[in-house]
Scaffold this motif. Structure first.
Motif, mmCIF file in Angstrom:
data_model
loop_
_atom_site.group_PDB
_atom_site.id
_atom_site.type_symbol
_atom_site.label_atom_id
_atom_site.label_comp_id
_atom_site.label_asym_id
_atom_site.label_seq_id
_atom_site.Cartn_x
_atom_site.Cartn_y
_atom_site.Cartn_z
ATOM 1 N N LEU A 119 0.067 -31.332 -21.275
ATOM 2 C CA LEU A 119 -1.260 -30.982 -22.033
ATOM 3 C C LEU A 119 -1.585 -32.507 -22.305
ATOM 4 C CD1 LEU A 119 -0.025 -28.411 -24.590
ATOM 5 C CD2 LEU A 119 -0.784 -28.090 -22.428
ATOM 6 N N ASN A 120 -2.793 -32.647 -22.045
ATOM 7 C CA ASN A 120 -3.761 -33.549 -21.954
ATOM 8 C C ASN A 120 -4.796 -33.683 -23.119
ATOM 9 O OD1 ASN A 120 -2.041 -35.194 -19.878
ATOM 10 N ND2 ASN A 120 -3.029 -33.503 -18.619
ATOM 11 N N ALA A 121 -5.077 -34.717 -23.755
ATOM 12 C CA ALA A 121 -6.301 -34.602 -24.703
ATOM 13 C C ALA A 121 -6.957 -35.968 -24.389
ATOM 14 C CB ALA A 121 -5.830 -34.661 -26.261
ATOM 15 N N CYS A 122 -8.218 -35.776 -24.195
ATOM 16 C CA CYS A 122 -9.029 -37.039 -24.148
ATOM 17 C C CYS A 122 -9.819 -37.161 -25.476
ATOM 18 C CB CYS A 122 -10.077 -36.599 -22.769
ATOM 19 S SG CYS A 122 -11.045 -37.978 -22.202
ATOM 20 N N ILE A 123 -9.781 -38.316 -25.857
ATOM 21 C CA ILE A 123 -10.034 -38.478 -27.455
ATOM 22 C C ILE A 123 -11.153 -39.660 -27.416
ATOM 23 C CG2 ILE A 123 -9.463 -38.751 -29.763
ATOM 24 C CD1 ILE A 123 -6.883 -37.405 -28.975
ATOM 25 N N PHE A 140 -4.543 -35.605 -35.735
ATOM 26 C CA PHE A 140 -4.303 -34.393 -35.533
ATOM 27 C C PHE A 140 -3.400 -34.354 -34.323
ATOM 28 C CE2 PHE A 140 -5.273 -30.423 -32.841
ATOM 29 C CZ PHE A 140 -4.850 -29.386 -33.860
ATOM 30 N N HIS A 141 -3.727 -35.002 -33.162
ATOM 31 C CA HIS A 141 -2.808 -34.729 -32.073
ATOM 32 C C HIS A 141 -1.450 -35.225 -32.031
ATOM 33 C CE1 HIS A 141 -6.524 -33.327 -30.258
ATOM 34 N NE2 HIS A 141 -5.905 -32.823 -29.351
ATOM 35 N N LYS A 142 -1.172 -36.465 -32.689
ATOM 36 C CA LYS A 142 -0.211 -36.923 -33.050
ATOM 37 C C LYS A 142 0.736 -36.158 -33.820
ATOM 38 C CE LYS A 142 1.992 -41.412 -34.567
ATOM 39 N NZ LYS A 142 1.797 -42.639 -35.081
ATOM 40 N N LYS A 143 0.169 -35.673 -34.747
ATOM 41 C CA LYS A 143 0.988 -34.664 -35.452
ATOM 42 C C LYS A 143 1.437 -33.450 -34.770
ATOM 43 C CE LYS A 143 -0.715 -35.532 -40.148
ATOM 44 N NZ LYS A 143 -1.543 -34.869 -41.183
ATOM 45 N N ARG A 144 1.053 -33.082 -33.803
ATOM 46 C CA ARG A 144 1.302 -32.103 -32.750
ATOM 47 C C ARG A 144 2.142 -32.514 -31.642
ATOM 48 N NH1 ARG A 144 1.238 -27.749 -33.857
ATOM 49 N NH2 ARG A 144 1.039 -26.988 -31.891
ATOM 50 N N GLY A 145 2.538 -33.676 -31.911
ATOM 51 C CA GLY A 145 3.560 -34.033 -30.628
ATOM 52 C C GLY A 145 3.068 -34.753 -29.719
ATOM 53 N N TYR A 146 1.579 -35.087 -29.320
ATOM 54 C CA TYR A 146 1.049 -35.522 -28.472
ATOM 55 C C TYR A 146 1.431 -37.209 -28.449
ATOM 56 C CZ TYR A 146 -1.959 -31.759 -27.075
ATOM 57 O OH TYR A 146 -2.279 -30.426 -26.687
ATOM 58 N N LYS A 147 1.571 -37.887 -27.553
ATOM 59 C CA LYS A 147 1.910 -39.268 -27.424
ATOM 60 C C LYS A 147 0.698 -40.159 -26.519
ATOM 61 C CE LYS A 147 6.142 -38.553 -28.602
ATOM 62 N NZ LYS A 147 6.393 -38.469 -30.020
ATOM 63 N N TYR A 148 0.629 -41.227 -27.354
ATOM 64 C CA TYR A 148 -0.265 -42.221 -26.545
ATOM 65 C C TYR A 148 -0.277 -42.570 -25.267
ATOM 66 C CZ TYR A 148 -3.153 -46.293 -26.041
ATOM 67 O OH TYR A 148 -4.141 -47.531 -25.559
ATOM 68 N N VAL A 149 -0.858 -42.383 -24.176
ATOM 69 C CA VAL A 149 -0.526 -42.808 -22.715
ATOM 70 C C VAL A 149 -1.761 -43.865 -22.234
ATOM 71 C CG1 VAL A 149 0.775 -40.891 -21.916
ATOM 72 C CG2 VAL A 149 -1.723 -40.833 -21.604
ATOM 73 N N GLY A 150 -2.661 -44.108 -23.001
ATOM 74 C CA GLY A 150 -3.604 -44.988 -22.467
ATOM 75 C C GLY A 150 -4.753 -45.067 -23.002
ATOM 76 N N LYS A 151 -5.719 -46.061 -22.532
ATOM 77 C CA LYS A 151 -7.117 -46.332 -23.018
ATOM 78 C C LYS A 151 -8.085 -46.643 -22.114
ATOM 79 C CE LYS A 151 -8.133 -47.841 -27.325
ATOM 80 N NZ LYS A 151 -8.050 -48.666 -28.630
ATOM 81 N N MET A 168 -3.829 -39.024 -24.507
ATOM 82 C CA MET A 168 -2.694 -38.566 -25.316
ATOM 83 C C MET A 168 -2.022 -37.347 -24.375
ATOM 84 S SD MET A 168 -3.525 -38.722 -29.237
ATOM 85 C CE MET A 168 -1.803 -39.199 -29.722
ATOM 86 N N GLU A 169 -0.687 -37.173 -24.240
ATOM 87 C CA GLU A 169 0.093 -36.193 -23.455
ATOM 88 C C GLU A 169 1.112 -35.464 -24.336
ATOM 89 O OE1 GLU A 169 1.498 -37.073 -19.763
ATOM 90 O OE2 GLU A 169 2.839 -38.570 -20.833
ATOM 91 N N LYS A 170 1.467 -34.202 -24.151
ATOM 92 C CA LYS A 170 2.410 -33.724 -24.566
ATOM 93 C C LYS A 170 2.982 -32.582 -23.441
ATOM 94 C CE LYS A 170 3.743 -30.367 -28.291
ATOM 95 N NZ LYS A 170 3.126 -29.509 -29.468
ATOM 96 N N HIS A 171 4.508 -32.820 -23.550
ATOM 97 C CA HIS A 171 5.113 -31.752 -22.376
ATOM 98 C C HIS A 171 5.559 -30.652 -23.070
ATOM 99 C CE1 HIS A 171 5.849 -35.529 -19.509
ATOM 100 N NE2 HIS A 171 4.661 -35.291 -19.655
ATOM 101 N N ILE A 172 5.370 -29.632 -22.528
ATOM 102 C CA ILE A 172 5.720 -28.140 -23.115
ATOM 103 C C ILE A 172 6.399 -27.657 -22.129
ATOM 104 C CG2 ILE A 172 3.888 -28.118 -24.760
ATOM 105 C CD1 ILE A 172 2.627 -25.904 -22.635
ATOM 106 N N GLY A 173 6.919 -28.151 -21.189
ATOM 107 C CA GLY A 173 8.021 -27.175 -20.316
ATOM 108 C C GLY A 173 8.814 -28.167 -19.510
ATOM 109 N N SER A 174 9.652 -27.641 -18.616
ATOM 110 C CA SER A 174 10.635 -28.542 -17.884
ATOM 111 C C SER A 174 10.070 -28.704 -16.585
ATOM 112 C CB SER A 174 11.994 -27.701 -17.704
ATOM 113 O OG SER A 174 12.583 -27.484 -18.823
ATOM 114 N N HIS A 175 10.006 -29.763 -16.046
ATOM 115 C CA HIS A 175 9.684 -30.296 -14.670
ATOM 116 C C HIS A 175 10.668 -30.496 -13.670
ATOM 117 C CE1 HIS A 175 6.957 -32.102 -17.577
ATOM 118 N NE2 HIS A 175 5.930 -32.025 -16.373
ATOM 119 N N THR A 176 10.613 -29.473 -12.606
ATOM 120 C CA THR A 176 11.807 -29.295 -11.873
ATOM 121 C C THR A 176 11.217 -29.593 -10.308
ATOM 122 O OG1 THR A 176 11.378 -26.947 -11.252
ATOM 123 C CG2 THR A 176 12.624 -27.448 -13.167
#
Length: 193
Positions: A119-123, A140-151, A168-176
């Motif tokens: 999941l990616n959020a553009c803020i 809000f996104h930080k509290k939801r588990g999103y991590k800063y990835v760039g500006k 910001m991004e959040k992984h919600i599944g397994s990458h295979t």
């Protein structure tokens, strides 16, 4: 009388209520970089275009639409189909009441069922707060588990000011190495109304 917040999939007929929520964000904030409020027809088409593949959810209580959240393509190329960009808008007088959290919880659950992994959020943000932007979305996104990835610096211009853009991004599944295909929103069997 039921006072619970109900989450359901939006429809084209909801465009007016959702556009009423979005309009003050366009006119008065740098939360969106859109300059002009879209027409009702354009907004309804946007809803339908998203629903072709992703969830577009709204929250309502006693018939009043309080906010909405949706996901859309992060990028159109096939290699990115396991990533989605998320957005949430809450009625101005209902912000900080937990509605965004409820919407995002449901959105994430559906996206997991679809097989979306990232999941990616553009803020939008500014190095210092002004009357058109705050840190609310970042918090809000930080509290939801999103991590800063760039500006991206000074990439959006609105209200005669340059705004930065944070990803910001959040992984919600397994990458295979043999990733299953994603499902369309219409293929997911859910009970949200």
């Amino acid at each position: 009388m039921n006072n619970e917040i109900k989450i359901r999939a939006a429809k084209a007929e909801d465009a007016k209520a959702l556009l009423n929520i979005y309009e003050p964000y366009v006119r008065n904030t740098a939360v969106t970089f859109e300059y002009e409020v879209p027409s009702l027809q354009t907004f309804a088409e946007r809803i339908c275009n998203v629903l072709d593949k992703y969830p577009y959810l709204l929250a309502e209580k006693n018939g009043e639409v309080l906010g909405y959240a949706y996901a859309d393509s992060f990028h159109e190329r096939a290699a990115y189909k396991w990533a989605a960009e998320t957005s949430v808008y809450i009625k101005m007088n209902k912000r900080r009441s937990g509605i965004g959290k409820i919407l995002y919880n449901e959105l994430e659950n559906i996206l997991k069922m679809q097989g979306i992994l990232n999941l990616n959020a553009c803020i939008a943000c500014l190095s210092k707060k002004d009357e058109h932007i705050s840190d609310d979305s970042l918090i809000f996104h930080k509290k939801r588990g999103y991590k800063y990835v760039g500006k991206f610096h000074k990439c959006g211009y609105k209200f005669n000011k340059w705004y930065d853009m944070v990803w910001m991004e959040k992984h919600i599944g397994s990458h295979t190495s043999n990733q299953p295909e994603i499902k369309k929103f219409s293929e997911i069997k859910i009970d949200i109304g």
